[in-house]
Structure formats: C-alpha cells, structure tokens
Design an enzyme around this catalytic site. Sequence first.
Site, short mmCIF file in Angstrom:
data_model
loop_
_atom_site.label_atom_id
_atom_site.label_comp_id
_atom_site.label_asym_id
_atom_site.label_seq_id
_atom_site.Cartn_x
_atom_site.Cartn_y
_atom_site.Cartn_z
CB SER A 4 -0.86 -0.02 1.26
OG SER A 4 -1.43 1.23 1.50
CE1 TYR A 22 -3.92 -1.94 5.37
CE2 TYR A 22 -3.36 0.27 4.60
CZ TYR A 22 -3.71 -1.04 4.34
OH TYR A 22 -3.87 -1.45 3.03
#
Length: 327
Positions: A129, A153
Amino acid sequence: MNVLVTGGAGFIGSHVAAALLEQGHHVVVLDSMDPYYEPTIKRANVDRCTELAEHHYYFVEGSITDEDTVEAVFDDYNVEYVYHQAAQAGVRTSVENPHKPHEINTTGLLNLLEAATKHDVQRFVNASSSSVYGHDEYLPYDEDHPTTPRSPYGVTKRTAEHYCRVYTEIHDLPTVSLRYFTVYGPRMRPNMAITNFTSRCLTGDPPVIYGDGQQTRDFTYIDDVVRANLALLETDAADGEAMNIGSTGTITIEALAEHVIAETGADVEPVYDDAKEADARHTHADVSKARELIDYDPTTSIREGVSQFVEWYEDNREWYEPLVRAS
Ligand SMILES: NC(=O)c1ccc[n+]([C@@H]2O[C@H](COP(=O)([O-])OP(=O)(O)OC[C@H]3O[C@@H](n4cnc5c(N)ncnc54)[C@H](O)[C@@H]3O)[C@@H](O)[C@H]2O)c1
C-alpha cells in the site's frame, strides 16, 4: 496454473481471481469473510467467480492466521502461485484497533510465506500500500522515498514487505510487493471516499469532506491494478522488489466531490468535517519502476474512472447501495 488468491472474496482479490479464471487458470480463494464490511458483497463476488468457472474455481472459508488451514490449502490444491490480497485494510480502523491488522497482516502473512516456501511456489505477489510512505518529503513518491507510515496499518504493510524481501533473500522464494494507491471500481469496498460520495449524492445528501478538501489522492482504477498483477505471470523480473501501482495523476478530495456531484446530477454542496489524523495529506505515485519492470501502463484517468464507477453504481444500486449503507 494453480493459483491461490487470499482475500479473493474481497474487492481487489475477486477482480484478480476473475481475470485469472478468464485466462483458464485454476483458482482457489482463501477468505475469512470478515464482517469488517457487509459480507453479502463478498458472497456476491464469490458467486460471480463461481459463475465464470464453476469447475476450476474453489472457495475455502478460513483464516490465514490459522496455520493448519493455510497448510491444508497449499496441500489440497497443489498451489503454484500466490496472489496475497487478504488483509485487515483501512488506515482509520487500524488506529482504533491495531491488534487486528497486526495479527492478520503480519502473522497471517508469515503463515503464507512459510507454506509458500515449503511448497516451492513460483511467485508470491504481496498486496502492499501507499500507506507505507506516510509523510511526503517529495512528490511523486518513488520507491526510494523514505517509509515512515502514519498508522498501524501502514506499519503492518511495510513489515509485510520486509518479510517478503527477506524470504526472497534467505529462502529464494520469488516475492514481489505491489504498493497500491487507493484502488476503486465496481464492487469496491464501502467506507471509502468514492463510495461515500456517490451514495450520499444519489440520495440527495451532501458529500462529507474531512479536512479542507485540498488533500490530493492518486486513485487507481481496478482494471489497471488487475493488469499489473497479471503482468507478473509473464515475467520473473522484480524478485524481492516493491513497486508503486498508481494511476495517471491526482485529484483533490474537493474536486473529486465536485466531480461526483456533477456525474450524479445531485443538487448538493460538499460539507466539511474535522481532518482525520492518520490520513496522508497527499499521495501520488511515480510508476516508472513498474513501467520498466513489468511494462505497467495505467490507462484510466481518475475522472474517467469515477464516471465509469458512478455509472456502474447507478446500474447496480438496488443490491449494492443497501450493503454500502449497512457497512
Ligand atoms: N482498496 C485499496 O484502495 C487498497 C489500497 C492499498 C492496498 N490495498 C491492499 O489490497 C488488498 C485488498 O484490498 P481490498 O480493497 O480488496 O480489501 P477487501 O477488504 O475488500 O479484501 C480483503 C479480503 O481479505 C479478507 N480477509 C480479512 N482477514 C482475513 C483473514 N484473516 N484470512 C483470510 N481472509 C481475510 C476479507 O474478508 C476480504 O474479503 C489488501 O491487502 C489491502 O491492504 C488496498
């Protein structure tokens, strides 16, 4: 080829699985059907793949955090190639509950890397990501940009990349990490700006912008992401590498809201709320590395892609919107 798609009932995984099925591969999906958002959307994704290829599509409901389940899937389906898409996604939810993304995104990944090594898989493609970058020291981000994630995250995604690289180095497991920049398209995850804006506009509610709306995003259309994944079947380049998978430009959140308002024909003005701390201010991908290594060439501009998404949403509103609203 026998391909395992973890998280294959989710948004990106189900599109990757469908594209693999269309190429004639045998696909096994391992997905826990996590109710983090409406699982009915995931069931619809699985049904769609089943319709595409009933005889070479297999769905296993189970968690990548369970070593025995992972091992059984590799054994039972003779897994040769892995697209690892399963994760607890979401920057903001990871701030509220960091343990869950840690468990799924790092421990779960390790279970898969161990099994993939043992079973000599040909390639392990890891969904990473843009959240690994965090603060922008310069833009667009290239892969040499420092990685200082701003959320739990982002930390798990960066950790996963390190694990993949290390497994390539010490076990010769061919891994590659694709750093996706906000992916959108048909059947996308609810609770993202594009779904929220579209759903609100179509029901006559104003889109809600967190912060001043001048934050910019590189939104990537799902078809470009699928092409990047499938390109890896054609080459053994990029072992142990991480590369950006972005789009052809950026848009401010305010301009995005205005574009959705125009596309839906809604008679509303955006409203503003407090900025969310863990969100990056800007994301913008330099995709030169992916262009060079896997011939990545994103073709859908953000405005075109959003127009296509709004059209799809309107066509599928009856079943999709209640699920978006329930998530
Ligand atoms: N969508 C984006 O904008 C975006 C951006 C950057 C990175 N990513 C990454 O891409 C991947 C796919 O994202 P997505 O948008 O399709 O999300 P998604 O939530 O739609 O898909 C993830 C899937 O993983 C499954 N899952 C969760 N925990 C699991 C577990 N323990 N075992 C097995 N399956 C489990 C979920 O049920 C879900 O179906 C994720 O790794 C995500 O972090 C997505």
